[in-house]
Design a protein around this motif. Structure first.
Motif, mmCIF file in Angstrom:
data_model
loop_
_atom_site.group_PDB
_atom_site.id
_atom_site.type_symbol
_atom_site.label_atom_id
_atom_site.label_comp_id
_atom_site.label_asym_id
_atom_site.label_seq_id
_atom_site.Cartn_x
_atom_site.Cartn_y
_atom_site.Cartn_z
ATOM 1 N N THR A 1 0.616 -1.259 -0.125
ATOM 2 C CA THR A 1 -0.090 0.006 0.052
ATOM 3 C C THR A 1 0.882 1.339 -0.039
ATOM 4 O O THR A 1 2.094 1.038 0.092
ATOM 5 N N PHE A 2 0.274 2.319 -0.102
ATOM 6 C CA PHE A 2 0.984 3.651 -0.137
ATOM 7 C C PHE A 2 -0.111 4.485 0.110
ATOM 8 O O PHE A 2 -0.977 4.733 -0.031
ATOM 9 N N PRO A 3 0.328 5.778 0.887
ATOM 10 C CA PRO A 3 -0.450 6.960 1.550
ATOM 11 C C PRO A 3 -0.769 7.890 0.284
ATOM 12 O O PRO A 3 -0.520 8.862 0.262
ATOM 13 N N PHE B 1 -0.945 9.803 -10.685
ATOM 14 C CA PHE B 1 0.190 9.860 -9.599
ATOM 15 C C PHE B 1 0.495 8.192 -9.670
ATOM 16 O O PHE B 1 1.625 7.646 -9.708
ATOM 17 N N VAL B 2 -0.709 7.446 -9.439
ATOM 18 C CA VAL B 2 -0.634 5.932 -9.317
ATOM 19 C C VAL B 2 -0.186 5.353 -10.527
ATOM 20 O O VAL B 2 0.906 4.419 -10.554
ATOM 21 N N ILE B 3 -0.502 5.666 -11.734
ATOM 22 C CA ILE B 3 -0.367 5.151 -13.260
ATOM 23 C C ILE B 3 1.166 5.681 -13.453
ATOM 24 O O ILE B 3 1.664 4.748 -14.131
ATOM 25 N N GLN B 4 1.621 6.761 -13.265
ATOM 26 C CA GLN B 4 3.058 7.218 -13.529
ATOM 27 C C GLN B 4 3.972 7.130 -12.685
ATOM 28 O O GLN B 4 5.077 6.958 -12.931
ATOM 29 N N ARG B 5 3.737 6.615 -11.476
ATOM 30 C CA ARG B 5 5.016 6.641 -10.268
ATOM 31 C C ARG B 5 5.868 5.524 -10.519
ATOM 32 O O ARG B 5 5.333 4.290 -11.058
ATOM 33 N N ASP B 6 7.072 5.798 -10.402
ATOM 34 C CA ASP B 6 8.043 4.447 -10.470
ATOM 35 C C ASP B 6 8.063 3.624 -9.316
ATOM 36 O O ASP B 6 9.002 3.758 -8.573
ATOM 37 N N TRP B 7 7.105 2.826 -9.223
ATOM 38 C CA TRP B 7 6.986 1.906 -8.092
ATOM 39 C C TRP B 7 8.110 1.083 -7.914
ATOM 40 O O TRP B 7 8.546 0.360 -8.955
ATOM 41 N N PRO B 8 8.736 0.962 -6.696
ATOM 42 C CA PRO B 8 9.669 -0.055 -6.495
ATOM 43 C C PRO B 8 9.205 -1.466 -6.735
ATOM 44 O O PRO B 8 7.929 -1.965 -6.251
ATOM 45 N N VAL C 1 3.382 -9.533 -2.726
ATOM 46 C CA VAL C 1 2.650 -9.182 -1.535
ATOM 47 C C VAL C 1 1.282 -9.075 -1.777
ATOM 48 O O VAL C 1 1.005 -8.335 -2.809
ATOM 49 N N TYR C 2 0.279 -9.350 -0.889
ATOM 50 C CA TYR C 2 -0.983 -8.574 -0.951
ATOM 51 C C TYR C 2 -0.936 -7.094 -1.228
ATOM 52 O O TYR C 2 -0.298 -6.608 -0.164
ATOM 53 N N SER C 3 -1.428 -6.629 -2.136
ATOM 54 C CA SER C 3 -1.314 -5.419 -2.446
ATOM 55 C C SER C 3 -2.560 -4.266 -2.991
ATOM 56 O O SER C 3 -3.314 -4.909 -3.753
ATOM 57 N N ASP C 4 -2.953 -3.455 -2.191
ATOM 58 C CA ASP C 4 -4.129 -2.408 -2.536
ATOM 59 C C ASP C 4 -3.769 -1.924 -3.991
ATOM 60 O O ASP C 4 -4.653 -1.482 -4.710
ATOM 61 N N LEU C 5 -2.469 -1.684 -4.148
ATOM 62 C CA LEU C 5 -2.063 -0.894 -5.481
ATOM 63 C C LEU C 5 -2.750 -1.919 -6.683
ATOM 64 O O LEU C 5 -2.805 -1.489 -7.681
ATOM 65 N N ASN C 6 -2.457 -3.287 -6.375
ATOM 66 C CA ASN C 6 -2.910 -4.235 -7.535
ATOM 67 C C ASN C 6 -4.380 -3.872 -8.044
ATOM 68 O O ASN C 6 -4.753 -3.713 -9.186
ATOM 69 N N TYR C 7 -5.192 -3.522 -6.870
ATOM 70 C CA TYR C 7 -6.452 -3.480 -7.285
ATOM 71 C C TYR C 7 -7.072 -1.929 -7.690
ATOM 72 O O TYR C 7 -8.062 -1.757 -8.029
ATOM 73 N N GLY D 1 -10.881 0.529 -6.862
ATOM 74 C CA GLY D 1 -11.180 -0.879 -6.831
ATOM 75 C C GLY D 1 -10.904 -1.819 -5.766
ATOM 76 O O GLY D 1 -11.261 -2.862 -5.681
ATOM 77 N N HIS D 2 -9.985 -1.155 -4.719
ATOM 78 C CA HIS D 2 -9.711 -2.079 -3.516
ATOM 79 C C HIS D 2 -10.559 -1.924 -2.280
ATOM 80 O O HIS D 2 -10.415 -2.708 -1.337
ATOM 81 N N ALA D 3 -11.385 -0.768 -2.184
ATOM 82 C CA ALA D 3 -11.952 -0.644 -0.997
ATOM 83 C C ALA D 3 -13.151 0.270 -1.388
ATOM 84 O O ALA D 3 -13.040 1.091 -2.630
ATOM 85 N N GLY D 4 -14.009 0.451 -0.711
ATOM 86 C CA GLY D 4 -15.132 1.596 -0.605
ATOM 87 C C GLY D 4 -16.655 1.365 -0.709
ATOM 88 O O GLY D 4 -17.403 1.813 -0.747
ATOM 89 N N LEU D 5 -16.739 -0.326 -0.987
ATOM 90 C CA LEU D 5 -18.147 -0.788 -1.221
ATOM 91 C C LEU D 5 -18.983 -1.008 0.344
ATOM 92 O O LEU D 5 -18.061 -1.436 1.126
ATOM 93 N N PHE D 6 -20.139 -0.708 0.135
ATOM 94 C CA PHE D 6 -20.963 -0.763 1.503
ATOM 95 C C PHE D 6 -21.914 -1.895 1.104
ATOM 96 O O PHE D 6 -22.460 -2.000 0.019
#
Length: 332
Positions: free
Chosen positions: A124-126, A140-147, A152-158, A220-225
């Motif tokens: 994850t990442f803030p 930002f998420v699409i262009q960032r050079d993520w390491p 690992v289980y990742s929110d960024l995947n979703y 896509g990773h969170a927010g559904l009720f």
């Protein structure tokens, strides 16, 4: 034991947790071929600043259960119908991913990598700390050079999978139909409270708890009720084959490692669903204290929804132990 006896034992465990002050409240629900749908509410939907009782119709912020109830079925159904190729890079849809470096490793990430949490992206990442404009944060998420790291289980995947769904629909996730019995927010009078948020300076009730999902205004990773009834209806659709394509359901049940399937977890020693369910069980939990488990072997599904982060996440709720105990009680 009969189904009623199993439910009574699981209910006793949840009641003990509530009465002991470890969680404010909960809703337990079971879908069973023998007894049908059974639900029970415990404790409080909100403790602060005022008290409200929990009911079986209380809406919960499902947190990461969003991944398997909303995002995973839609990606897999799109693949089943030929709209998406799971083995093609995410750039088949998000063509601009790391566009300034054609050789960037992120441009080789596939949809299958994201679904199975094998991409190498960080957990994850803030993201929410980098601005308030949701379009800018998506860029930002699409262009960032993520390491690149170990899988690992990742929110960024979703997050990426959510962006794919948005691009296919030419709409924000919050504008997409979440399905019967689900929503992207809830009436505060009918919702379980989550946490006091210092960033938003208030107690969160009926609005998404996850900071990144809030800043992105849908993700896509969170927010559904949803409610216990809506989750059990979703589970019933997977059990009887009406809730997704046969190909999608098969992949949700297909192990891709010692713990994971496509989107879901499968049984392993010490997992959240307990030790007494069949080896044909899948499940997923959410940070706010939610979870759903589906046993294709027995035809049984169960959900345990709690507000364990209310009024703060910094308490010993014992939710991991409670989930296992409830799963064991329901499947003896």
């Amino acid at each position: 034991m009969t189904g009623d006896e199993r439910f009574a034992e699981a209910s006793r465990l949840v009641a003990n947790w509530v009465d002991g002050g470890r969680i404010p409240g909960a809703v337990l629900g079971v879908l069973d071929a023998e007894t049908g749908v059974t639900t029970r509410a415990f404790g409080l939907a909100q403790r602060l600043p005022g008290e409200r009782p929990m009911t079986t119709d209380t809406w919960f912020d499902l947190a990461s259960v969003t991944k398997v109830v909303f995002t995973t079925p839609r990606i897999l159904d799109a693949a089943s119908s030929g709209i998406l190729d799971l083995d093609a890079p995410v750039t088949q849809v998000l063509t601009e991913l790391r566009q300034f470096d054609p050789d960037a490793w992120q441009r080789r990430i596939t949809l299958r990598d994201c679904l199975t949490h094998s991409s190498g992206l960080p957990a994850t990442f803030p993201v929410y700390t980098y601005g308030t404009d949701p379009d800018q944060l998506r860029a930002f998420v699409i262009q960032r050079d993520w390491p690149h790291g170990d899988p690992v289980y990742s929110d960024l995947n979703y997050m990426l999978l959510g962006f794919v769904l948005e691009r296919l629909a030419d709409a924000r996730i919050r504008d997409l139909d979440p399905g019967a019995g689900f929503a992207w927010s809830a009436d505060p009078a009918e919702a379980a409270a989550t946490e006091y948020c210092p960033w938003r300076r208030g107690m969160l009730v009926g609005t998404v708890h996850d900071e990144n999902a809030a800043a992105l205004q849908g993700a896509g990773h969170a927010g559904l009720f949803g409610t216990a009834a809506s989750l059990l209806a979703f589970a019933g659709g997977l059990l009887d084959g009406s809730g997704a394509t046969p190909e999608a359901i098969a992949l949700m049940r297909t192990a891709v490692g010692p713990r994971r399937t496509y989107g879901w977890e499968h049984t392993y020693e010490g997992w959240s669903g307990g030790e007494t369910c069949s080896d044909q069980t899948i499940g997923h939990s959410g940070f706010t204290g939610t979870g759903i488990w589906i046993d294709f072997g027995s035809g049984r599904a169960w959900t345990l929804l709690t507000n364990r982060v209310h009024p703060t996440r910094w308490s010993d709720s014992g939710i991991i132990e409670l989930r296992r105990l409830v799963g064991d009680a329901l499947n003896r």
